[in-house]
Scaffold this motif. Structure first.
Motif, short mmCIF file in Angstrom:
data_model
loop_
_atom_site.label_atom_id
_atom_site.label_comp_id
_atom_site.label_asym_id
_atom_site.label_seq_id
_atom_site.Cartn_x
_atom_site.Cartn_y
_atom_site.Cartn_z
N GLY A 29 0.78 -1.23 0.00
CA GLY A 29 0.00 0.00 0.00
C GLY A 29 0.81 1.28 0.00
O GLY A 29 0.24 2.36 -0.21
N ARG A 30 2.11 1.20 0.21
CA ARG A 30 2.93 2.42 0.21
C ARG A 30 2.95 3.04 -1.19
O ARG A 30 3.00 2.34 -2.20
N ARG A 31 2.94 4.38 -1.21
CA ARG A 31 2.94 5.12 -2.47
C ARG A 31 4.32 5.77 -2.68
O ARG A 31 4.72 6.62 -1.91
N PHE A 32 4.99 5.34 -3.72
CA PHE A 32 6.32 5.86 -4.05
C PHE A 32 6.20 6.87 -5.19
O PHE A 32 5.53 6.60 -6.20
N ILE A 33 6.87 8.00 -5.05
CA ILE A 33 6.95 8.91 -6.19
C ILE A 33 8.07 8.41 -7.10
O ILE A 33 9.16 8.05 -6.65
N ASP A 34 7.79 8.34 -8.37
CA ASP A 34 8.65 7.65 -9.33
C ASP A 34 9.55 8.64 -10.06
O ASP A 34 9.09 9.37 -10.94
N LEU A 35 10.82 8.65 -9.71
CA LEU A 35 11.80 9.48 -10.40
C LEU A 35 12.69 8.63 -11.31
O LEU A 35 13.79 9.03 -11.65
N GLY A 36 12.18 7.48 -11.69
CA GLY A 36 12.90 6.61 -12.60
C GLY A 36 12.16 6.36 -13.90
O GLY A 36 12.75 6.19 -14.95
N ALA A 37 10.83 6.34 -13.81
CA ALA A 37 9.96 6.13 -14.97
C ALA A 37 10.38 4.91 -15.79
O ALA A 37 10.40 4.94 -17.02
N GLY A 38 10.72 3.83 -15.08
CA GLY A 38 11.13 2.62 -15.79
C GLY A 38 12.41 2.81 -16.56
O GLY A 38 12.61 2.20 -17.61
N ILE A 39 13.29 3.65 -16.05
CA ILE A 39 14.54 4.10 -16.70
C ILE A 39 14.21 4.88 -17.97
O ILE A 39 14.53 4.47 -19.10
N ALA A 40 13.56 6.00 -17.76
CA ALA A 40 13.25 6.97 -18.83
C ALA A 40 12.26 6.44 -19.87
O ALA A 40 12.24 6.91 -21.01
N VAL A 41 11.45 5.49 -19.49
CA VAL A 41 10.51 4.87 -20.43
C VAL A 41 9.11 5.48 -20.35
O VAL A 41 8.52 5.87 -21.38
N ILE A 340 24.53 4.36 -4.16
CA ILE A 340 23.60 3.27 -3.80
C ILE A 340 22.98 3.54 -2.43
O ILE A 340 21.80 3.25 -2.20
N ASP A 341 23.75 4.11 -1.52
CA ASP A 341 23.20 4.47 -0.21
C ASP A 341 22.09 5.51 -0.35
O ASP A 341 21.07 5.45 0.35
N VAL A 342 22.29 6.46 -1.26
CA VAL A 342 21.27 7.48 -1.50
C VAL A 342 20.02 6.86 -2.10
O VAL A 342 18.88 7.18 -1.70
N VAL A 343 20.20 5.97 -3.06
CA VAL A 343 19.05 5.30 -3.69
C VAL A 343 18.26 4.51 -2.65
O VAL A 343 17.02 4.58 -2.59
N GLN A 344 18.97 3.77 -1.80
CA GLN A 344 18.29 2.95 -0.80
C GLN A 344 17.61 3.80 0.26
O GLN A 344 16.52 3.46 0.73
N ALA A 345 18.23 4.92 0.64
CA ALA A 345 17.58 5.85 1.58
C ALA A 345 16.33 6.44 0.94
O ALA A 345 15.34 6.70 1.62
N GLY A 346 16.38 6.63 -0.37
CA GLY A 346 15.19 7.09 -1.08
C GLY A 346 14.06 6.08 -0.98
O GLY A 346 12.91 6.45 -0.72
N TYR A 347 14.39 4.80 -1.15
CA TYR A 347 13.35 3.78 -0.99
C TYR A 347 12.71 3.85 0.39
O TYR A 347 11.49 3.70 0.53
N ALA A 348 13.53 4.08 1.40
CA ALA A 348 13.01 4.15 2.77
C ALA A 348 12.07 5.33 2.94
O ALA A 348 11.22 5.32 3.83
N ASN A 349 12.23 6.34 2.08
CA ASN A 349 11.37 7.52 2.14
C ASN A 349 10.38 7.58 0.97
O ASN A 349 9.83 8.63 0.66
N GLU A 350 10.20 6.45 0.33
CA GLU A 350 9.19 6.27 -0.70
C GLU A 350 9.39 7.20 -1.89
O GLU A 350 8.45 7.84 -2.39
N VAL A 351 10.64 7.26 -2.36
CA VAL A 351 10.96 7.94 -3.61
C VAL A 351 11.93 7.04 -4.37
O VAL A 351 12.92 6.56 -3.81
N ALA A 352 11.63 6.74 -5.63
CA ALA A 352 12.41 5.81 -6.43
C ALA A 352 13.30 6.56 -7.40
O ALA A 352 12.83 7.40 -8.18
N THR A 353 14.61 6.28 -7.35
CA THR A 353 15.58 6.85 -8.26
C THR A 353 16.39 5.72 -8.90
O THR A 353 16.17 4.55 -8.60
N VAL A 354 17.35 6.10 -9.76
CA VAL A 354 18.10 5.10 -10.52
C VAL A 354 19.60 5.40 -10.40
O VAL A 354 20.02 6.51 -10.71
N PRO A 355 20.42 4.44 -9.97
CA PRO A 355 21.87 4.69 -9.91
C PRO A 355 22.49 4.69 -11.30
O PRO A 355 21.95 4.11 -12.24
#
Length: 393
Positions: A29-41, A340-355
């Motif tokens: 049920g968690r809502r993540f804001i998507d800053l990856g868009a399926g890797i620019a897709v 990678i630490d920044v990406v994983q911290a983003g997951y913990a705060n429900e924001v998705a990025t791409v390394p």
């Protein structure tokens, strides 16, 4: 015991079951804001109603016939791409990797048909990524891509990024083409400045060789132009496209001038699925939205807002971030902490990025992201950065 899915990915422990615009909903049920868009897709976001309608309407009519027959949807999309670009002709693929394969074949066949069969070498650049096929990894040449896959496909050279003296020295009578990304994606969000892209075009013209642009990641509106090379006011001879052109449906293309494509006659290339009615129906819908001045203007406007907020984020966390880089809504945070630490911290705060390489975190949101969503994304990145900084202390 090996998993039933070949374990070639280091997947995050996330299971997204639904998407809505710039948001992805996890199974819990968690809502993540998507800053990856399926890797620019997903250029128009998740479950975009325009694309859903285009897909379902076509799905109710015809899915696949193969390229043994005329495909009206393919013709319509080709016409749109030709009208909106430098190209005279288009071949449809299913991915960027397939587009790379054809681009290499097209360049070599061009010179073969000109009676210069010795011109087979293609020069690429350090930090590049052109897919994971034999031609793609040979064109990029990075150790991470090629290790363990020797012998590599011959006929490729590599020079340092943006080193034109090295490029000129590498060009010989056997050089067929140069291949480059106007903005390196996997390589760490490294844009090629407009003046440098113009210089590269001039080098290719002076040497009488072809210029292949890889716009698989930076194309289809990502930079605020339909294609990134338009900012420099130049045109390529051959261009690879994929990712955003299908808005999430597997679709790619190679665009070319009539001259560059002159060697590709009947029987020289083919694809069972490439240009199928489903994919091209969706691609037409993507083009109808993205290839408008109004939409592209909004991408540029929102990218300015996003970048401004990210500059503030970097200033607020100097121990975590070094700089913001990129163009349009293809942005990167160069990190001092481990990316990678920044990406994983983003997951913990429900924001998705791409390394990416060069210790960069890529930010590739849907081009439809709103101002409020940009603000929310930066707020979540701020919390993630604070956690990374605290963990370092």
């Amino acid at each position: 015991m090996i998993p039933s899915v070949l374990p070639t990915y280091n997947r995050a422990p996330l299971n997204f079951v639904k998407g809505e615009g710039s948001w992805m909903i996890e199974a819990d049920g968690r809502r993540f804001i998507d800053l990856g868009a399926g890797i620019a897709v997903n250029v128009l976001g998740h479950a975009n109603p325009i694309l859903v309608e285009a897909l379902t309407e076509q799905a109710g009519k015809l899915w696949h016939v193969s390229n043994l027959y005329q495909i009206p949807q393919q013709q319509a999309l080709a016409d749109k791409l030709v009208e909106q670009s430098f190209a005279d002709t288009v071949f449809f693929t299913n991915s960027g990797t397939e587009s790379c394969e054809l681009a290499v074949k097209m360049a070599r066949k061009y010179w073969y048909d000109k009676g210069q069969s010795e011109k087979v070498e293609i020069i690429g650049f350090e930090g590049a990524f052109h897919g994971r096929s034999s031609a793609g990894i040979a064109a990029a040449g990075g150790e991470k891509l090629v290790k363990g896959f020797a012998p590599l496909l011959p006929g490729f050279k590599h020079v340092p990024w943006m080193d034109w003296d090295a490029l000129k020295a590498a060009i010989t009578d056997e050089t067929a083409a140069v291949i480059i990304e106007p903005v390196q994606g996997e390589g760490g969000i490294r844009p090629l400045p407009d003046a440098e892209l113009r210089a590269l075009r001039e080098i290719c013209d002076d040497a009488g060789i072809l210029l292949i642009l890889d716009e698989v990641q930076c194309g289809v509106g990502r930079t605020g132009k339909l294609f990134a090379h338009e900012w420099a006011g130049i045109t390529p001879d051959i261009m690879m496209v994929a990712k955003g052109i299908g808005g999430g449906f597997p679709l790619g293309a190679v665009l070319a001038t009539e001259e560059a494509a002159s060697g590709m006659t009947a029987g020289t290339h083919g694809s069972t699925y490439g240009g199928n009615p489903l994919g091209c129906a969706v691609g037409c819908a993507v083009m109808d939205v993205v290839a408008t001045p109004e939409f592209l203007g909004e991408v540029s406007r929102k990218s300015g807002l996003f970048r401004q907020k990210l500059e503030g984020l970097v200033a607020a966390h100097p121990d975590v971030f070094e700089e913001v880089r990129g163009l349009g809504l293809m942005l990167g945070l160069k990190c001092k902490a481990t990316n990678i630490d920044v990406v994983q911290a983003g997951y913990a705060n429900e924001v998705a990025t791409v390394p990416a390489a060069d210790n960069v975190v890529r930010l590739l949101p849907p081009l439809t992201i709103s101002e409020d969503e940009i603000s929310e994304a930066v707020a979540r990145l701020d919390k993630a950065a604070a956690q990374v900084a605290a963990a370092k202390d």
